[in-house]
Scaffold this motif. Structure first.
Motif, PDB file in Angstrom:
ATOM      1  N   ARG A  13       0.850  -1.206   0.000  1.00  0.00           N
ATOM      2  CA  ARG A  13       0.000   0.000   0.000  1.00  0.00           C
ATOM      3  C   ARG A  13       0.873   1.239   0.000  1.00  0.00           C
ATOM      4  O   ARG A  13       1.855   1.332   0.716  1.00  0.00           O
ATOM      5  CB  ARG A  13      -0.914   0.000   1.220  1.00  0.00           C
ATOM      6  CG  ARG A  13      -1.879   1.176   1.262  1.00  0.00           C
ATOM      7  CD  ARG A  13      -2.771   1.127   2.479  1.00  0.00           C
ATOM      8  NE  ARG A  13      -3.639  -0.026   2.517  1.00  0.00           N
ATOM      9  CZ  ARG A  13      -4.822  -0.105   1.883  1.00  0.00           C
ATOM     10  NH1 ARG A  13      -5.255   0.905   1.185  1.00  0.00           N
ATOM     11  NH2 ARG A  13      -5.541  -1.186   1.970  1.00  0.00           N
ATOM     12  N   CYS A  14       0.500   2.201  -0.815  1.00  0.00           N
ATOM     13  CA  CYS A  14       1.201   3.486  -0.863  1.00  0.00           C
ATOM     14  C   CYS A  14       0.837   4.311   0.356  1.00  0.00           C
ATOM     15  O   CYS A  14      -0.287   4.259   0.841  1.00  0.00           O
ATOM     16  CB  CYS A  14       0.809   4.267  -2.120  1.00  0.00           C
ATOM     17  SG  CYS A  14       1.323   3.477  -3.634  1.00  0.00           S
ATOM     18  N   ASP A  15       1.780   5.079   0.826  1.00  0.00           N
ATOM     19  CA  ASP A  15       1.524   5.980   1.955  1.00  0.00           C
ATOM     20  C   ASP A  15       0.548   7.076   1.544  1.00  0.00           C
ATOM     21  O   ASP A  15       0.649   7.628   0.457  1.00  0.00           O
ATOM     22  CB  ASP A  15       2.827   6.629   2.435  1.00  0.00           C
ATOM     23  CG  ASP A  15       3.770   5.623   3.059  1.00  0.00           C
ATOM     24  OD1 ASP A  15       3.295   4.572   3.521  1.00  0.00           O
ATOM     25  OD2 ASP A  15       4.984   5.878   3.071  1.00  0.00           O
ATOM     26  N   HIS A  16      -0.378   7.354   2.402  1.00  0.00           N
ATOM     27  CA  HIS A  16      -1.299   8.499   2.276  1.00  0.00           C
ATOM     28  C   HIS A  16      -2.301   8.392   1.129  1.00  0.00           C
ATOM     29  O   HIS A  16      -3.015   9.352   0.877  1.00  0.00           O
ATOM     30  CB  HIS A  16      -0.521   9.818   2.144  1.00  0.00           C
ATOM     31  CG  HIS A  16       0.538   9.975   3.188  1.00  0.00           C
ATOM     32  ND1 HIS A  16       0.248  10.111   4.528  1.00  0.00           N
ATOM     33  CD2 HIS A  16       1.889   9.979   3.098  1.00  0.00           C
ATOM     34  CE1 HIS A  16       1.381  10.208   5.213  1.00  0.00           C
ATOM     35  NE2 HIS A  16       2.386  10.126   4.379  1.00  0.00           N
ATOM     36  N   VAL A  17      -2.357   7.297   0.413  1.00  0.00           N
ATOM     37  CA  VAL A  17      -3.365   7.114  -0.633  1.00  0.00           C
ATOM     38  C   VAL A  17      -3.888   5.691  -0.557  1.00  0.00           C
ATOM     39  O   VAL A  17      -3.245   4.811  -0.003  1.00  0.00           O
ATOM     40  CB  VAL A  17      -2.821   7.405  -2.053  1.00  0.00           C
ATOM     41  CG1 VAL A  17      -2.487   8.871  -2.219  1.00  0.00           C
ATOM     42  CG2 VAL A  17      -1.621   6.543  -2.376  1.00  0.00           C
ATOM     43  N   ASP A  18      -5.039   5.482  -1.126  1.00  0.00           N
ATOM     44  CA  ASP A  18      -5.653   4.160  -1.072  1.00  0.00           C
ATOM     45  C   ASP A  18      -5.338   3.367  -2.341  1.00  0.00           C
ATOM     46  O   ASP A  18      -6.246   2.960  -3.067  1.00  0.00           O
ATOM     47  CB  ASP A  18      -7.172   4.303  -0.883  1.00  0.00           C
ATOM     48  CG  ASP A  18      -7.808   2.984  -0.486  1.00  0.00           C
ATOM     49  OD1 ASP A  18      -7.099   2.131   0.084  1.00  0.00           O
ATOM     50  OD2 ASP A  18      -9.008   2.801  -0.756  1.00  0.00           O
ATOM     51  N   HIS A  19      -4.055   3.184  -2.600  1.00  0.00           N
ATOM     52  CA  HIS A  19      -3.600   2.430  -3.769  1.00  0.00           C
ATOM     53  C   HIS A  19      -2.497   1.473  -3.336  1.00  0.00           C
ATOM     54  O   HIS A  19      -1.834   1.684  -2.323  1.00  0.00           O
ATOM     55  CB  HIS A  19      -3.053   3.355  -4.855  1.00  0.00           C
ATOM     56  CG  HIS A  19      -4.042   4.335  -5.366  1.00  0.00           C
ATOM     57  ND1 HIS A  19      -5.104   3.982  -6.160  1.00  0.00           N
ATOM     58  CD2 HIS A  19      -4.140   5.669  -5.192  1.00  0.00           C
ATOM     59  CE1 HIS A  19      -5.810   5.053  -6.461  1.00  0.00           C
ATOM     60  NE2 HIS A  19      -5.245   6.098  -5.875  1.00  0.00           N
ATOM     61  N   HIS A  20      -2.309   0.435  -4.140  1.00  0.00           N
ATOM     62  CA  HIS A  20      -1.230  -0.517  -3.902  1.00  0.00           C
ATOM     63  C   HIS A  20      -0.257  -0.451  -5.075  1.00  0.00           C
ATOM     64  O   HIS A  20      -0.671  -0.239  -6.221  1.00  0.00           O
ATOM     65  CB  HIS A  20      -1.780  -1.938  -3.785  1.00  0.00           C
ATOM     66  CG  HIS A  20      -2.612  -2.126  -2.568  1.00  0.00           C
ATOM     67  ND1 HIS A  20      -3.938  -1.781  -2.504  1.00  0.00           N
ATOM     68  CD2 HIS A  20      -2.299  -2.612  -1.354  1.00  0.00           C
ATOM     69  CE1 HIS A  20      -4.419  -2.062  -1.309  1.00  0.00           C
ATOM     70  NE2 HIS A  20      -3.439  -2.565  -0.589  1.00  0.00           N
ATOM     71  N   LEU A  21       1.015  -0.664  -4.796  1.00  0.00           N
ATOM     72  CA  LEU A  21       2.018  -0.656  -5.851  1.00  0.00           C
ATOM     73  C   LEU A  21       2.047  -1.961  -6.637  1.00  0.00           C
ATOM     74  O   LEU A  21       2.332  -1.962  -7.829  1.00  0.00           O
ATOM     75  CB  LEU A  21       3.412  -0.423  -5.255  1.00  0.00           C
ATOM     76  CG  LEU A  21       3.699   0.970  -4.729  1.00  0.00           C
ATOM     77  CD1 LEU A  21       5.038   0.986  -4.010  1.00  0.00           C
ATOM     78  CD2 LEU A  21       3.697   1.969  -5.870  1.00  0.00           C
ATOM     79  N   LEU A  71       9.206  -9.959   3.072  1.00  0.00           N
ATOM     80  CA  LEU A  71       8.181 -10.607   3.894  1.00  0.00           C
ATOM     81  C   LEU A  71       6.781 -10.260   3.391  1.00  0.00           C
ATOM     82  O   LEU A  71       5.903 -11.129   3.341  1.00  0.00           O
ATOM     83  CB  LEU A  71       8.334 -10.205   5.361  1.00  0.00           C
ATOM     84  CG  LEU A  71       9.537 -10.801   6.082  1.00  0.00           C
ATOM     85  CD1 LEU A  71       9.718 -10.127   7.434  1.00  0.00           C
ATOM     86  CD2 LEU A  71       9.388 -12.303   6.226  1.00  0.00           C
ATOM     87  N   GLY A  72       6.561  -9.009   3.026  1.00  0.00           N
ATOM     88  CA  GLY A  72       5.256  -8.605   2.497  1.00  0.00           C
ATOM     89  C   GLY A  72       4.923  -9.315   1.191  1.00  0.00           C
ATOM     90  O   GLY A  72       3.777  -9.718   0.973  1.00  0.00           O
ATOM     91  N   THR A  73       5.915  -9.478   0.349  1.00  0.00           N
ATOM     92  CA  THR A  73       5.704 -10.188  -0.914  1.00  0.00           C
ATOM     93  C   THR A  73       5.385 -11.655  -0.653  1.00  0.00           C
ATOM     94  O   THR A  73       4.450 -12.213  -1.235  1.00  0.00           O
ATOM     95  CB  THR A  73       6.942 -10.053  -1.813  1.00  0.00           C
ATOM     96  OG1 THR A  73       7.186  -8.667  -2.069  1.00  0.00           O
ATOM     97  CG2 THR A  73       6.749 -10.783  -3.135  1.00  0.00           C
TER      98      THR A  73
END
Length: 94
Positions: A13-21, A71-73
């Motif tokens: 998740r991108c900081d400060h927005v509701d999107h994922h990279l 770890l997130g991946t």
């Protein structure tokens, strides 16, 4: 039951927005996804073990960040596999 494959799973998740990279792509065979997850977990462990012995403080922070990303991946690959397995089981029950 159909051969289980991954389900699309968003992560990083991108900081400060509701999107994922990034996202785990759908329809990847579970064995492939889980093998990749195992590699990511192994690399994350290696990096985490190296971090305390880094020769410079910025290396420690970079190693920890890289370990966290791996770890997130890996977590996302496992979740995509679990979701795919549940979907395949549900199709078999229908």
């Amino acid at each position: 039951m159909t051969e289980p494959t991954t389900k699309s799973t968003l992560f990083a998740r991108c900081d400060h927005v509701d999107h994922h990279l990034f996202a785990v792509q759908p329809d990847i065979p579970l064995l492939d996804a889980l093998e990749h997850a195992a590699v990511y977990l192994s690399c994350a462990e290696d990096l985490a073990l190296q971090a305390p012995n880094a020769t410079r403080p910025e290396y420690t922070a970079s190693l920890r960040w890289a370990s966290s990303q791996m770890l997130g991946t890996a977590r996302s690959l496992v979740q995509a596999s679990i979701d795919g397995l549940h979907a395949a089981q549900a199709q078999g029950d229908a």
